[in-house]
Design a protein around this motif. Structure first.
Motif, PDB file in Angstrom:
ATOM      1  N   GLY A 191       0.414  -1.081   0.524  1.00 36.52           N
ATOM      2  CA  GLY A 191       0.248   0.159   0.003  1.00 36.52           C
ATOM      3  C   GLY A 191       1.264   1.122  -0.163  1.00 36.52           C
ATOM      4  N   PHE A 192       0.393   2.208  -0.500  1.00 35.45           N
ATOM      5  CA  PHE A 192       1.193   3.742  -0.587  1.00 35.45           C
ATOM      6  C   PHE A 192       0.121   4.641   0.245  1.00 35.45           C
ATOM      7  CE2 PHE A 192       4.897   6.284  -1.123  1.00 35.45           C
ATOM      8  CZ  PHE A 192       4.582   7.202  -1.078  1.00 35.45           C
ATOM      9  N   ARG A 193       0.509   5.143   1.101  1.00 36.39           N
ATOM     10  CA  ARG A 193      -0.358   6.516   1.528  1.00 36.39           C
ATOM     11  C   ARG A 193       1.044   7.673   2.457  1.00 36.39           C
ATOM     12  NH1 ARG A 193      -4.061   2.914   3.012  1.00 36.39           N
ATOM     13  NH2 ARG A 193      -3.458   2.409   4.926  1.00 36.39           N
ATOM     14  N   THR A 194       0.665   8.769   2.263  1.00 33.40           N
ATOM     15  CA  THR A 194       1.985   9.802   2.684  1.00 33.40           C
ATOM     16  C   THR A 194       0.536  11.037   3.210  1.00 33.40           C
ATOM     17  OG1 THR A 194       1.941  10.438   0.600  1.00 33.40           O
ATOM     18  CG2 THR A 194       3.455   8.451   0.722  1.00 33.40           C
ATOM     19  N   HIS A 195       1.373  11.359   4.501  1.00 32.92           N
ATOM     20  CA  HIS A 195       0.650  11.837   4.906  1.00 32.92           C
ATOM     21  C   HIS A 195       1.938  13.143   5.143  1.00 32.92           C
ATOM     22  CE1 HIS A 195      -3.342  10.166   5.688  1.00 32.92           C
ATOM     23  NE2 HIS A 195      -2.331   9.001   5.379  1.00 32.92           N
ATOM     24  N   PHE A 196       1.894  14.745   4.908  1.00 34.02           N
ATOM     25  CA  PHE A 196       2.768  15.399   5.855  1.00 34.02           C
ATOM     26  C   PHE A 196       2.584  15.719   7.016  1.00 34.02           C
ATOM     27  CE2 PHE A 196       3.606  17.753   1.233  1.00 34.02           C
ATOM     28  CZ  PHE A 196       4.700  15.802   0.620  1.00 34.02           C
ATOM     29  N   SER A 197       2.484  14.961   8.263  1.00 35.58           N
ATOM     30  CA  SER A 197       2.809  15.337   9.140  1.00 35.58           C
ATOM     31  C   SER A 197       3.386  14.274   9.945  1.00 35.58           C
ATOM     32  CB  SER A 197       1.317  15.110   9.641  1.00 35.58           C
ATOM     33  OG  SER A 197       0.528  13.162   9.529  1.00 35.58           O
ATOM     34  N   TYR A 198       3.515  14.203  11.350  1.00 34.85           N
ATOM     35  CA  TYR A 198       4.219  13.687  12.469  1.00 34.85           C
ATOM     36  C   TYR A 198       3.789  12.117  13.090  1.00 34.85           C
ATOM     37  CZ  TYR A 198       8.506  16.713  10.517  1.00 34.85           C
ATOM     38  OH  TYR A 198       9.125  16.834   9.890  1.00 34.85           O
ATOM     39  N   HIS A 199       3.965  11.409  12.908  1.00 38.46           N
ATOM     40  CA  HIS A 199       3.004  10.191  14.543  1.00 38.46           C
ATOM     41  C   HIS A 199       4.540   9.750  15.066  1.00 38.46           C
ATOM     42  CE1 HIS A 199      -0.111  10.330  11.886  1.00 38.46           C
ATOM     43  NE2 HIS A 199       1.091  10.320  10.424  1.00 38.46           N
ATOM     44  N   HIS A 200       4.355   9.467  16.264  1.00 42.51           N
ATOM     45  CA  HIS A 200       5.198   9.293  17.378  1.00 42.51           C
ATOM     46  C   HIS A 200       5.113   7.570  16.962  1.00 42.51           C
ATOM     47  CE1 HIS A 200       5.821  12.996  18.907  1.00 42.51           C
ATOM     48  NE2 HIS A 200       4.450  13.564  18.980  1.00 42.51           N
ATOM     49  N   VAL A 201       6.350   6.997  17.035  1.00 42.80           N
ATOM     50  CA  VAL A 201       6.620   5.934  16.838  1.00 42.80           C
ATOM     51  C   VAL A 201       8.312   5.349  17.381  1.00 42.80           C
ATOM     52  CG1 VAL A 201       4.800   4.678  15.338  1.00 42.80           C
ATOM     53  CG2 VAL A 201       7.494   5.666  14.404  1.00 42.80           C
ATOM     54  N   GLY A 202       8.820   4.475  17.823  1.00 40.89           N
ATOM     55  CA  GLY A 202      10.353   4.863  18.671  1.00 40.89           C
ATOM     56  C   GLY A 202      11.043   3.142  19.013  1.00 40.89           C
ATOM     57  N   TYR A 226       9.472   2.288  19.189  1.00 38.26           N
ATOM     58  CA  TYR A 226      10.479   3.750  18.499  1.00 38.26           C
ATOM     59  C   TYR A 226       9.314   5.182  18.493  1.00 38.26           C
ATOM     60  CZ  TYR A 226      13.213   7.303  16.168  1.00 38.26           C
ATOM     61  OH  TYR A 226      14.085   8.041  15.857  1.00 38.26           O
ATOM     62  N   LYS A 227      10.326   5.970  19.844  1.00 33.64           N
ATOM     63  CA  LYS A 227       9.141   7.177  20.536  1.00 33.64           C
ATOM     64  C   LYS A 227       9.100   8.317  19.236  1.00 33.64           C
ATOM     65  CE  LYS A 227       7.437   4.723  24.231  1.00 33.64           C
ATOM     66  NZ  LYS A 227       8.161   3.240  24.220  1.00 33.64           N
ATOM     67  N   ARG A 228      10.251   8.523  18.665  1.00 36.26           N
ATOM     68  CA  ARG A 228      10.584   9.718  18.213  1.00 36.26           C
ATOM     69  C   ARG A 228       9.837  10.301  16.880  1.00 36.26           C
ATOM     70  NH1 ARG A 228      16.745  10.720  18.209  1.00 36.26           N
ATOM     71  NH2 ARG A 228      16.027  13.197  17.649  1.00 36.26           N
ATOM     72  N   PRO A 229       9.605  11.005  16.412  1.00 37.79           N
ATOM     73  CA  PRO A 229       8.711  11.639  15.627  1.00 37.79           C
ATOM     74  C   PRO A 229       9.076  11.031  14.119  1.00 37.79           C
ATOM     75  CG  PRO A 229       9.530  13.573  16.093  1.00 37.79           C
ATOM     76  CD  PRO A 229      10.148  12.421  17.372  1.00 37.79           C
ATOM     77  N   ILE A 230       8.647  10.494  13.296  1.00 36.25           N
ATOM     78  CA  ILE A 230       8.583  10.250  12.006  1.00 36.25           C
ATOM     79  C   ILE A 230       7.982  11.120  10.599  1.00 36.25           C
ATOM     80  CG2 ILE A 230       9.199   8.189  10.651  1.00 36.25           C
ATOM     81  CD1 ILE A 230       9.196   6.109  12.522  1.00 36.25           C
TER      82      ILE A 230
END
Length: 297
Positions: free
Chosen positions: A37-48, A83-87
């Motif tokens: 799948g391929f969807r892109t969003h210009f925002s930031y999510h937290h994962v880390g 992964y808790k830093r924003p991506i």
């Protein structure tokens, strides 16, 4: 050739909790078991990431039984906890799509880890994450991703590197004649051929197809007939490989387009901020100038 839906880019949207600019598209080439799948969003999510270490090896790993398999939500949650830093979402959304795909592959009854599969995933990951702002974060995300699937990220990297080093010293002939040679990588390919030929369980996947493509690329075996011969030697369906390589190429093409649009968006926003800042700077300069002159009046 695989049928692909076209990207449709949405306008700026407003969320009750926060404002974000979004660039999105529909997923493509979905099936009941896997998809790119391929969807892109210009925002930031937290994962880390959660660090762990284990010795890498070339031993084939078997999957758990279906009753022991976690759900897709659990696998994604493991990644989110790790992964808790924003991506940046242009990367994160593709990673989320890939982890769903790999979850279904990983927990199929017939799944058995092999280095060609690992090479394929590493190749896809490195291409997807190309241009990521931080090399350290890119590696940490890789670690979190693989550990979320209850596998060893070092196995993936080390095995992929071994196959890459092997392929670089091969040519078109030696690549497809692995069955007549001795060596660690030759043994891996022979095992795959035996299992794919019906002497054991073999679970074909799109990551495996990309791994084959990478071997050919590194061996500079660009003739179309070489892929035919390699698939035949491995007892792999060539038509499936062709289809999935089409998907892979289109994924990379869409990523390039999306990253270009993201760059244009960032540049445009920066220009707007600079333009808004100019009157403010002018006012500050005037105020400063007047402040310096007033005492002498």
């Amino acid at each position: 050739m695989a049928a692909l839906t076209s990207l449709s880019f949405s306008a700026v949207t407003h969320c009750s909790e926060r404002k974000k600019h979004t660039l999105s598209s529909t997923p493509f080439l979905a099936s009941s078991s896997d998809f790119f799948g391929f969807r892109t969003h210009f925002s930031y999510h937290h994962v880390g990431v959660r660090a762990s270490h284990s010795t890498s090896n070339m031993v084939v790993q078997c999957m758990s039984s279906a009753t022991d398999a976690p759900t897709v939500s659990e696998t994604k949650l493991n990644f989110l906890k790790a992964y808790k830093r924003p991506i940046p979402s242009i990367y994160n959304t593709v990673l989320q799509e890939l982890i769903v795909l790999q979850h279904f592959i990983r927990y199929k009854r017939s799944y058995r880890y092999d280095p060609v599969f690992a090479l394929g995933f590493v190749t896809v990951y490195d291409k997807v994450m190309e241009g990521y702002p931080s090399d350290e974060d890119r590696d940490a995300i890789f670690q979190a991703y693989i550990k979320a699937l209850k596998e060893d990220p070092q196995d993936y990297r080390i095995d992929a590197r071994k196959l890459e080093e092997w392929a670089r010293v091969q040519n078109a002939s030696s690549l497809v004649e692995f069955s007549s040679k001795e060596g660690e990588v030759e043994g891996i390919l022979k095992d795959i051929a035996e299992r794919a030929g019906g002497k054991g369980e073999f679970s074909y996947s799109r990551f495996f197809a990309v791994g084959l493509f990478r071997l050919l690329e590194l061996a500079n075996a660009t003739e179309p007939t070489i892929l035919d011969k390699l698939c035949a030697a491995l007892n792999i369906n060539k038509r499936s490989v062709d289809r999935d390589l089409d998907v892979y190429r289109n994924l990379l093409s869409k990523l390039v387009q999306a990253k270009e649009l993201l760059k244009e968006y960032v540049d445009r926003e920066k220009k707007k901020r600079d333009e808004r800042a100019e009157p403010q700077k002018a006012n500050e300069a005037i105020t400063k100038c007047l402040g310096q002159q007033l005492p002498g009046l």
